[in-house]
Each structure stands twice: as structure tokens, then as C-alpha cells.
Design an enzyme around this catalytic site. Structure first.
Site, PDB file in Angstrom:
ATOM      1  N   ARG A  11       0.818  -1.218   0.000  1.00 43.24           N
ATOM      2  CA  ARG A  11       0.000   0.000   0.000  1.00 43.24           C
ATOM      3  C   ARG A  11       0.852   1.269   0.000  1.00 43.24           C
ATOM      4  O   ARG A  11       0.332   2.361  -0.166  1.00 43.24           O
ATOM      5  CB  ARG A  11      -0.926  -0.007   1.217  1.00 43.24           C
ATOM      6  CG  ARG A  11      -1.938  -1.165   1.153  1.00 43.24           C
ATOM      7  CD  ARG A  11      -2.947  -1.101   2.246  1.00 43.24           C
ATOM      8  NE  ARG A  11      -3.754   0.117   2.070  1.00 43.24           N
ATOM      9  CZ  ARG A  11      -4.494   0.652   3.017  1.00 43.24           C
ATOM     10  NH1 ARG A  11      -4.529   0.094   4.207  1.00 43.24           N
ATOM     11  NH2 ARG A  11      -5.189   1.738   2.794  1.00 43.24           N
ATOM     12  N   CYS A  12       2.154   1.127   0.157  1.00 38.06           N
ATOM     13  CA  CYS A  12       3.073   2.272   0.226  1.00 38.06           C
ATOM     14  C   CYS A  12       3.658   2.552  -1.160  1.00 38.06           C
ATOM     15  O   CYS A  12       4.234   1.663  -1.782  1.00 38.06           O
ATOM     16  CB  CYS A  12       4.184   1.960   1.227  1.00 38.06           C
ATOM     17  SG  CYS A  12       5.548   3.127   1.203  1.00 38.06           S
TER      18      CYS A  12
END
Length: 116
Positions: A11-12
Site C-alpha cells: 500500500r506504500c
């Protein structure tokens, strides 16, 4: 299995960019999604040594857990902080790429190229 390990959070954006950078160079690292499979205290200690960093330097100070645990005022030992980081893996800066005895945080993603 690859000799390159990456602590990854899909998700980064920086983590995704670092993975893409490695893959563009034909490198498929062994991915550890550290939020679902946190490192053990021994693994994190070894990673910190490879990074040549103290635990405080690897903390994500903007995380809610950082504030909730009042880590700005933490006065415990490095071992205690490492235990907290493993119990609350969101506190660990990402991504981390490990190659042999060396490691780099992928901020910016190109930083990891120094250890390849």
C-alpha cells in the site's frame, strides 16, 4: 529464493516504486509483507545492524501508534523499543532491502541501488 530480501508494504508508494526499480533490473526479491509477517526482535536487530541504524532512526514518527505509545518520550532500552516495533510493525520505516550483510531503506527508492 532470491538472495535479496525486501520488507514491503504494497500500500506504500515508495515500497511499490522500490520493488519496480528492482524488477526493472531483473531482480525478484524475496518479499516479506512485514505488516502481516512482522520481523522477530532478532531479525529486526540484525536488520538494524545491516542498516547501521539505531531503532529510533527506523521509526515512522507520523504513525498513530507512535503517538499512542508516546514514543517521542520513550526512555527504555533499544531492546524494549525493538520489541515494540515488532509488536506494532506500522512503526517500522519502509521499504527495507537487504542484500547479504548490507541493507538500505528505499527512501528514495534509488538508495537501494548502493547495495546491489
Amino acid at each position: 529464493m532470491s538472495s535479496i530480501v525486501m520488507y514491503h508494504n504494497p500500500r506504500c508508494s515508495k515500497s511499490r516504486q522500490t520493488l519496480a526499480l528492482l524488477q526493472e533490473r531483473g531482480i525478484e526479491p524475496h518479499i516479506i509483507e512485514y505488516l502481516t509477517t512482522p520481523p522477530t526482535p532478532a531479525e529486526l536487530t540484525q536488520t538494524l545492524a545491516a542498516l547501521n541504524m539505531q531503532p529510533q532512526e527506523l521509526l515512522r514518527t507520523g504513525e498513530d501508534d507512535y503517538k499512542t505509545l508516546d514514543l517521542a518520550n520513550f526512555d527504555g532500552t533499544n531492546d524494549a523499543l525493538i520489541e515494540l516495533m515488532c509488536a506494532h510493525p506500522k512503526l517500522i520505516e519502509r521499504p527495507i532491502v537487504i542484500h547479504g550483510e548490507q541493507a538500505k531503506v528505499g527512501r528514495p527508492p534509488e538508495a537501494v541501488l548502493a547495495i546491489l
